[in-house]
Design an enzyme around this catalytic site. Structure first.
Site, short mmCIF file in Angstrom:
data_model
loop_
_atom_site.label_atom_id
_atom_site.label_comp_id
_atom_site.label_asym_id
_atom_site.label_seq_id
_atom_site.Cartn_x
_atom_site.Cartn_y
_atom_site.Cartn_z
N GLU A 40 -9.33 37.15 -27.05
CA GLU A 40 -10.72 37.21 -26.60
C GLU A 40 -11.69 37.32 -27.80
O GLU A 40 -11.55 38.24 -28.62
CB GLU A 40 -10.89 38.42 -25.66
CG GLU A 40 -12.32 38.71 -25.23
CD GLU A 40 -12.95 37.60 -24.38
OE1 GLU A 40 -12.23 36.92 -23.63
OE2 GLU A 40 -14.18 37.41 -24.49
N THR A 82 -13.94 31.68 -21.57
CA THR A 82 -12.50 31.95 -21.66
C THR A 82 -11.69 30.96 -20.83
O THR A 82 -10.62 30.51 -21.25
CB THR A 82 -12.22 33.40 -21.20
OG1 THR A 82 -12.87 34.28 -22.12
CG2 THR A 82 -10.74 33.71 -21.20
N HIS A 196 -13.61 42.25 -25.66
CA HIS A 196 -14.67 41.57 -24.90
C HIS A 196 -16.04 42.16 -25.22
O HIS A 196 -16.16 43.37 -25.45
CB HIS A 196 -14.39 41.68 -23.38
CG HIS A 196 -15.18 40.68 -22.58
ND1 HIS A 196 -16.49 40.89 -22.20
CD2 HIS A 196 -14.84 39.45 -22.12
CE1 HIS A 196 -16.92 39.83 -21.54
NE2 HIS A 196 -15.94 38.94 -21.48
N ASP A 255 -10.35 32.38 -28.41
CA ASP A 255 -10.89 31.54 -27.33
C ASP A 255 -12.29 30.99 -27.61
O ASP A 255 -12.57 29.83 -27.34
CB ASP A 255 -10.81 32.24 -25.96
CG ASP A 255 -11.62 33.52 -25.84
OD1 ASP A 255 -12.22 33.97 -26.85
OD2 ASP A 255 -11.66 34.09 -24.73
N HIS A 256 -13.17 31.84 -28.11
CA HIS A 256 -14.55 31.39 -28.33
C HIS A 256 -15.26 32.39 -29.24
O HIS A 256 -14.67 33.38 -29.66
CB HIS A 256 -15.30 31.22 -27.00
CG HIS A 256 -15.21 32.44 -26.10
ND1 HIS A 256 -15.78 33.64 -26.43
CD2 HIS A 256 -14.59 32.64 -24.91
CE1 HIS A 256 -15.54 34.52 -25.47
NE2 HIS A 256 -14.80 33.94 -24.54
#
Ligand code: GP9
Length: 416
Positions: A40, A82, A196, A255-256
């Site tokens: 994440e 995600t 997160h 993921d990003h």
């Protein structure tokens, strides 16, 4: 539009014709287990970096010594965040321009990595310790042909953190399940959660002194990736202790981005001023680590790659010819590659194109990567045509469920 369908057809026909399995690594790890961890908001800029002498990602850095590390690996996500990273990596098509493909087209046909591996005798499982309906995963994962989706209710909530369970416990319980409930060879896909947004960790999990970044979201971000890195280190130890490490291809990628956009904080952290190209790379590069079962091929690979390349490349290592409807590159076939981001940005390793806010091509910036200076827009023309084509083909394939239509048409043809 029939012309769009024809364009998609010929894209895949060309890709098929150019596919090569003439490489020493093709099938070298046939029948190995495959574990892929999607981290994440795990970005590339802090890899190998320290703050006041403390490494941010010491375990990742240690693993790099016996792994392939892709130093210019791009996330290719859009609004589906995600879920888009998952879609790009496991389905090898571009996420949509608007919304999440997981949510909008979960009933369409795809050649997903788990479904292909399932056809090749693998157990396929996905692990994410959050509500199973989030991002429409429960429905989408059935379509992707996973044997089981281990979601929040399958985990003992023995160490709550943030939205759910801590990554440390999540990894421990996931590996335990792989070892005891799943037959080999297996493909396990894991999605972490502890890092997160907005990155606030409980005090007892904060191990990093973030110094001048104390009290900022940027500092909290560094703190939380440091925690995830430590959980990753424990997971690798656990896999070694259980005798799984040496028979498993292990991949980890981010993921990003982290949604923190203040350029000054990245400049402060990296200790240098940053230009538009630097910021574009920082916000779009996530790390990819590939550990092969025998620890071979270790080193840093500077050529660009992206999330869509995960599935074709995993198939290469496992010796499964990629005769599927995928759009990513095989990073092991030795060919040059263009990596296209959802924004329309792209790079081929020589140039890097950054679209402008109005998305008029000529108003964007074309950078020469050898000098890192802006160059004539014409140097990006052919790459731009290719990038636009790929995004368009991908959108058409997903939206009109073309993989199903292509297959139906093929099976309707009389056998020759
Ligand atoms: C939730 C998690 C977060 O299940 O995967 O998704 P994001 O908000 O980062 O897209």
């Amino acid at each position: 539009d029939p012309a769009d369908v024809e364009q998609a057809k010929s894209f895949f026909a060309d890709r098929q014709n150019n596919a090569s399995s003439e490489n020493a690594l093709f099938g070298k790890y046939k029948d190995s287990n495959l574990i892929i961890v999607q981290g994440e908001a795990f970005m590339n800029f802090m890899i190998g970096q320290s703050i006041d002498g403390q490494e941010i990602t010491p375990h990742f850095n240690e693993l790099m010594k016996e792994s392939q590390y892709y130093s210019h690996f791009y996330h290719q996500t859009g609004q589906g965040r995600t879920s888009d990273a998952d879609f790009g990596a496991n389905i090898s098509l571009h996420p949509l321009a608007v919304g999440s493909a997981f949510v909008r087209y979960a009933d369409h046909s795809y050649d997903s990595l788990p479904s292909i591996l399932k056809d090749n005798g693998y157990s396929t499982n996905v692990f994410h310790a959050y509500e199973s309906g989030f991002w429409n995963r429960y429905t989408m994962y059935q379509n992707m042909n996973y044997d089981k989706f281990y979601s929040k209710n399958d985990f003992e909530q023995d160490d709550p953190l943030g939205w759910s369970l801590s990554d440390e416990s999540f990894f421990r319980q996931s590996v335990q399940k792989m070892d005891s409930e799943v037959t080999e060879p297996f493909y396990s896909f894991l999605i972490t959660l502890s890092s997160h947004h907005p990155y606030a960790l409980p005090r007892d999990k904060q191990q990093l002194d973030v110094g001048e970044f104390e009290g900022t979201m940027f500092g909290d971000y560094l703190q939380s990736v440091h925690y995830v890195d430590s959980a990753l280190g424990s997971m690798v130890e656990d896999l070694k202790n259980r005798g799984l490490w040496d028979k498993t291809i292990f991949m980890f990628y981010g993921d990003h981005d982290n949604s923190i956009k203040e350029q000054a904080q990245y400049e402060q952290f990296l200790g240098r001023s940053l230009n538009e190209l630097d910021m574009e790379q920082i916000m779009n590069e996530v790390p990819l680590l590939v550990h092969l079962p025998d620890g071979a091929e270790a080193g840093t690979i500077d050529q660009p790659a992206g999330q869509l390349d995960i599935t074709p490349s995993a198939l290469h290592l496992l010796g499964i010819p990629d005769e599927y409807y995928h759009m990513g590159n095989d990073i092991y076939d030795g060919s040059s590659r263009t990596v296209v981001l959802r924004s329309g940005a792209f790079t081929d390793g020589s140039v890097f194109y950054i679209p402008s806010d109005d998305y008029i091509y000529e108003n964007g910036s074309c950078y020469d990567l050898s000098t890192r200076n802006k160059t004539d827009i014409n140097a990006c023309n052919s790459g731009h045509d290719e990038a636009s084509k790929r995004l368009h083909v991908s959108d058409t394939v997903i939206t009109y469920d073309l993989i199903r239509r292509f297959r139906e048409a093929n099976s309707a043809e009389p056998a020759s």
